[in-house]
Design a protein around this motif. Sequence first.
Motif, PDB file in Angstrom:
ATOM      1  N   ASP A   1     -15.847  14.046  -8.588  1.00 53.11           N
ATOM      2  CA  ASP A   1     -15.161  14.021  -9.888  1.00 53.11           C
ATOM      3  C   ASP A   1     -15.652  12.846 -10.714  1.00 53.11           C
ATOM      4  OD1 ASP A   1     -12.491  15.297 -11.435  1.00 53.11           O
ATOM      5  OD2 ASP A   1     -12.437  13.371 -11.473  1.00 53.11           O
ATOM      6  N   SER A   2     -15.734  13.062 -12.087  1.00 48.57           N
ATOM      7  CA  SER A   2     -15.916  12.199 -12.967  1.00 48.57           C
ATOM      8  C   SER A   2     -15.109  11.012 -12.855  1.00 48.57           C
ATOM      9  CB  SER A   2     -15.954  12.566 -14.525  1.00 48.57           C
ATOM     10  OG  SER A   2     -14.865  13.062 -14.624  1.00 48.57           O
ATOM     11  N   GLU A   3     -13.909  10.961 -12.796  1.00 50.23           N
ATOM     12  CA  GLU A   3     -12.663   9.948 -12.541  1.00 50.23           C
ATOM     13  C   GLU A   3     -12.951   9.315 -11.204  1.00 50.23           C
ATOM     14  OE1 GLU A   3      -8.737  10.769 -13.426  1.00 50.23           O
ATOM     15  OE2 GLU A   3      -9.010  12.459 -14.591  1.00 50.23           O
ATOM     16  N   LEU A   4     -13.534   9.814 -10.450  1.00 49.05           N
ATOM     17  CA  LEU A   4     -13.811   9.224  -8.974  1.00 49.05           C
ATOM     18  C   LEU A   4     -14.941   8.358  -9.268  1.00 49.05           C
ATOM     19  CD1 LEU A   4     -13.424   8.496  -5.970  1.00 49.05           C
ATOM     20  CD2 LEU A   4     -14.705  10.700  -5.643  1.00 49.05           C
ATOM     21  N   LYS A   5     -15.954   8.959  -9.691  1.00 42.74           N
ATOM     22  CA  LYS A   5     -17.205   8.253  -9.904  1.00 42.74           C
ATOM     23  C   LYS A   5     -16.901   6.548 -10.732  1.00 42.74           C
ATOM     24  CE  LYS A   5     -20.517  11.822  -9.629  1.00 42.74           C
ATOM     25  NZ  LYS A   5     -21.760  12.498 -10.309  1.00 42.74           N
ATOM     26  N   GLU A   6     -15.983   6.857 -12.013  1.00 50.33           N
ATOM     27  CA  GLU A   6     -15.751   5.886 -12.830  1.00 50.33           C
ATOM     28  C   GLU A   6     -14.707   4.814 -12.008  1.00 50.33           C
ATOM     29  OE1 GLU A   6     -12.985   5.115 -16.520  1.00 50.33           O
ATOM     30  OE2 GLU A   6     -13.805   7.128 -16.378  1.00 50.33           O
ATOM     31  N   ALA A   7     -14.029   5.100 -11.223  1.00 48.33           N
ATOM     32  CA  ALA A   7     -13.199   4.460 -10.487  1.00 48.33           C
ATOM     33  C   ALA A   7     -14.119   3.733  -9.358  1.00 48.33           C
ATOM     34  CB  ALA A   7     -12.043   5.247  -9.675  1.00 48.33           C
ATOM     35  N   GLU A   8     -14.913   4.516  -8.572  1.00 50.20           N
ATOM     36  CA  GLU A   8     -15.591   3.525  -7.490  1.00 50.20           C
ATOM     37  C   GLU A   8     -16.749   2.908  -8.038  1.00 50.20           C
ATOM     38  OE1 GLU A   8     -18.668   4.635  -5.411  1.00 50.20           O
ATOM     39  OE2 GLU A   8     -19.592   5.316  -7.110  1.00 50.20           O
ATOM     40  N   ALA A   9     -16.803   2.739  -9.213  1.00 47.67           N
ATOM     41  CA  ALA A   9     -18.022   1.737  -9.793  1.00 47.67           C
ATOM     42  C   ALA A   9     -17.536   0.644 -10.025  1.00 47.67           C
ATOM     43  CB  ALA A   9     -18.414   2.384 -11.241  1.00 47.67           C
ATOM     44  N   LYS A  10     -16.074   0.239  -9.799  1.00 49.66           N
ATOM     45  CA  LYS A  10     -15.646  -1.054  -9.792  1.00 49.66           C
ATOM     46  C   LYS A  10     -15.795  -1.783  -8.709  1.00 49.66           C
ATOM     47  CE  LYS A  10     -12.099   0.989 -12.933  1.00 49.66           C
ATOM     48  NZ  LYS A  10     -10.469   1.091 -13.334  1.00 49.66           N
ATOM     49  N   GLU A  11     -16.000  -3.149  -9.052  1.00 51.63           N
ATOM     50  CA  GLU A  11     -16.067  -3.966  -7.742  1.00 51.63           C
ATOM     51  C   GLU A  11     -14.861  -4.054  -6.872  1.00 51.63           C
ATOM     52  OE1 GLU A  11     -17.816  -8.392  -6.917  1.00 51.63           O
ATOM     53  OE2 GLU A  11     -17.376  -7.750  -8.834  1.00 51.63           O
ATOM     54  N   GLY A  12     -15.279  -4.011  -5.714  1.00 48.16           N
ATOM     55  CA  GLY A  12     -14.088  -4.043  -4.745  1.00 48.16           C
ATOM     56  C   GLY A  12     -13.200  -2.762  -4.750  1.00 48.16           C
ATOM     57  N   ALA A  13     -13.635  -1.749  -5.398  1.00 46.64           N
ATOM     58  CA  ALA A  13     -13.092  -0.521  -5.067  1.00 46.64           C
ATOM     59  C   ALA A  13     -12.849  -0.030  -3.737  1.00 46.64           C
ATOM     60  CB  ALA A  13     -13.472   0.683  -6.319  1.00 46.64           C
ATOM     61  N   GLN A  14     -11.786   0.659  -3.341  1.00 47.14           N
ATOM     62  CA  GLN A  14     -11.613   1.380  -2.047  1.00 47.14           C
ATOM     63  C   GLN A  14     -10.808   2.556  -1.817  1.00 47.14           C
ATOM     64  OE1 GLN A  14      -8.909  -2.573  -0.591  1.00 47.14           O
ATOM     65  NE2 GLN A  14      -9.739  -1.398   1.123  1.00 47.14           N
ATOM     66  N   PHE A  15     -10.924   3.302  -1.024  1.00 45.16           N
ATOM     67  CA  PHE A  15     -10.392   4.503  -1.122  1.00 45.16           C
ATOM     68  C   PHE A  15     -10.244   5.054   0.442  1.00 45.16           C
ATOM     69  CE2 PHE A  15     -13.142   4.373  -4.640  1.00 45.16           C
ATOM     70  CZ  PHE A  15     -12.270   4.521  -5.745  1.00 45.16           C
ATOM     71  N   VAL A  16      -9.424   6.098   0.559  1.00 43.79           N
ATOM     72  CA  VAL A  16      -9.149   6.856   1.617  1.00 43.79           C
ATOM     73  C   VAL A  16      -9.644   8.227   1.298  1.00 43.79           C
ATOM     74  CG1 VAL A  16      -7.593   8.086   3.570  1.00 43.79           C
ATOM     75  CG2 VAL A  16      -7.397   5.498   2.859  1.00 43.79           C
ATOM     76  N   PHE A  17     -10.699   8.775   1.684  1.00 41.88           N
ATOM     77  CA  PHE A  17     -11.357  10.111   1.533  1.00 41.88           C
ATOM     78  C   PHE A  17     -10.845  10.845   2.581  1.00 41.88           C
ATOM     79  CE2 PHE A  17     -14.392   6.966  -0.096  1.00 41.88           C
ATOM     80  CZ  PHE A  17     -14.378   7.404  -1.446  1.00 41.88           C
ATOM     81  N   ALA A  18      -9.922  11.923   2.175  1.00 43.44           N
ATOM     82  CA  ALA A  18      -9.125  12.876   3.081  1.00 43.44           C
ATOM     83  C   ALA A  18     -10.101  14.271   3.068  1.00 43.44           C
ATOM     84  CB  ALA A  18      -7.797  12.926   2.932  1.00 43.44           C
ATOM     85  N   VAL A  19     -10.876  14.535   3.822  1.00 45.33           N
ATOM     86  CA  VAL A  19     -11.680  15.786   3.775  1.00 45.33           C
ATOM     87  C   VAL A  19     -11.000  16.913   4.736  1.00 45.33           C
ATOM     88  CG1 VAL A  19     -14.066  16.652   4.207  1.00 45.33           C
ATOM     89  CG2 VAL A  19     -13.787  14.193   3.557  1.00 45.33           C
ATOM     90  N   SER A  20     -10.951  17.977   4.174  1.00 43.20           N
ATOM     91  CA  SER A  20     -10.539  19.199   4.644  1.00 43.20           C
ATOM     92  C   SER A  20     -11.488  20.442   4.263  1.00 43.20           C
ATOM     93  CB  SER A  20      -8.947  19.499   4.405  1.00 43.20           C
ATOM     94  OG  SER A  20      -8.188  18.580   4.731  1.00 43.20           O
ATOM     95  N   PRO A  21     -11.483  21.428   5.280  1.00 42.59           N
ATOM     96  CA  PRO A  21     -11.257  21.560   6.742  1.00 42.59           C
ATOM     97  C   PRO A  21     -11.933  20.719   7.421  1.00 42.59           C
ATOM     98  CG  PRO A  21     -12.192  23.470   6.046  1.00 42.59           C
ATOM     99  CD  PRO A  21     -12.130  22.590   4.816  1.00 42.59           C
ATOM    100  N   HIS A  22     -11.367  20.610   8.821  1.00 37.09           N
ATOM    101  CA  HIS A  22     -12.312  20.313  10.021  1.00 37.09           C
ATOM    102  C   HIS A  22     -13.404  21.429  10.308  1.00 37.09           C
ATOM    103  CE1 HIS A  22     -13.343  19.208  14.204  1.00 37.09           C
ATOM    104  NE2 HIS A  22     -13.054  18.075  13.664  1.00 37.09           N
TER     105      HIS A  22
END
Length: 320
Positions: free
Chosen positions: A87-108
């Motif tokens: 998502d474009s909002e994710l790309k914008e957020a992850e471009a910031k220095e020190g950005a961190q996330f928990v990526f929760a992926v489904s389904p297994h």
Amino acid sequence: MTRSKFIGSAGAIGLFCLMIIPNVGILIATFLYPKVLGLYFLIPYYAYNLSIGKHEARDGNGWNWFSENFFVFNIVRGYLNLKIEADSELKEAEAKEGAQFVFAVSPHGTNADYRVFIDGMLHEALPQTASKIRTLAATVLFHIPLVREIALWTGCVDASRAVAVERLKEEGGSLLVIPGGQAEQMYTQYGRERVYLKRRKGFLKLCLKYEIPVVPAYVFGVSDYYFTSAKLFGLRMWLVQNLGIALPLCWGRYGLPICPRPVDTTLVFDKPLYLSCQNPSNPSEDEVDKAHLQFCQALEKLFDTHKERLGYGDRKLEII
């Protein structure tokens, strides 16, 4: 069958054999020559891995070149037409220095085949955070030769709470989790989109406690990799719950449980979901439940938004 499909299926089978056949050989050799194999291989191997080389309990042991360029991985990526969208909002957020996330992926999915292959593609979709992402993987994987090495080289660490916490305490440290885990393996059914999430809240509690956004993600296509059977379901679930052993009954291309069908696969990362609570150091049960509801609603919306475009317009996401 086209030549590319044949080569792709051969790659998937070959990767499985690469991890399993040597271990079968080790078991046979251990039975025939226990002292020799134990002295010269097993004892040194496990002694090192349980002490100096215990990378899974620390920051992992990723090997970027292997993850991105190993020819078998590239063959199977083409076979599955594997793509990652962010998502474009994710790309914008992850471009910031020190950005961190928990990526929760489904389904297994039945075997989570895609997990190994996406690691070498994350740098394209998430260029700023990919190198800081570690995937939580079942402890048992780190006790099997070659399986252990491939897990480590593709960015995995042990799926214990202590390891997850240490990762999130690091600047820019991010996690990729598959919340449904082994139980979701058992519930996977061909032709249905099922995620085992109603009882899975631990990853959201970590997000609240460390004030880190969670990113819902869905893998379109993985539910159709294998045909599945519900036979002995109760016994197999007992094994998961009591022994941590997952035994999915499935068959893919050529009727094999080790070769996924050539289904176009797209991993879609949604925008970050920012959760909050009054006291992050000790989120209440109600606050965790509220966060869980927000996450499930976001995941369902993500699925509904993209399902028509990706060929699953006739399906409904089941959260069990």
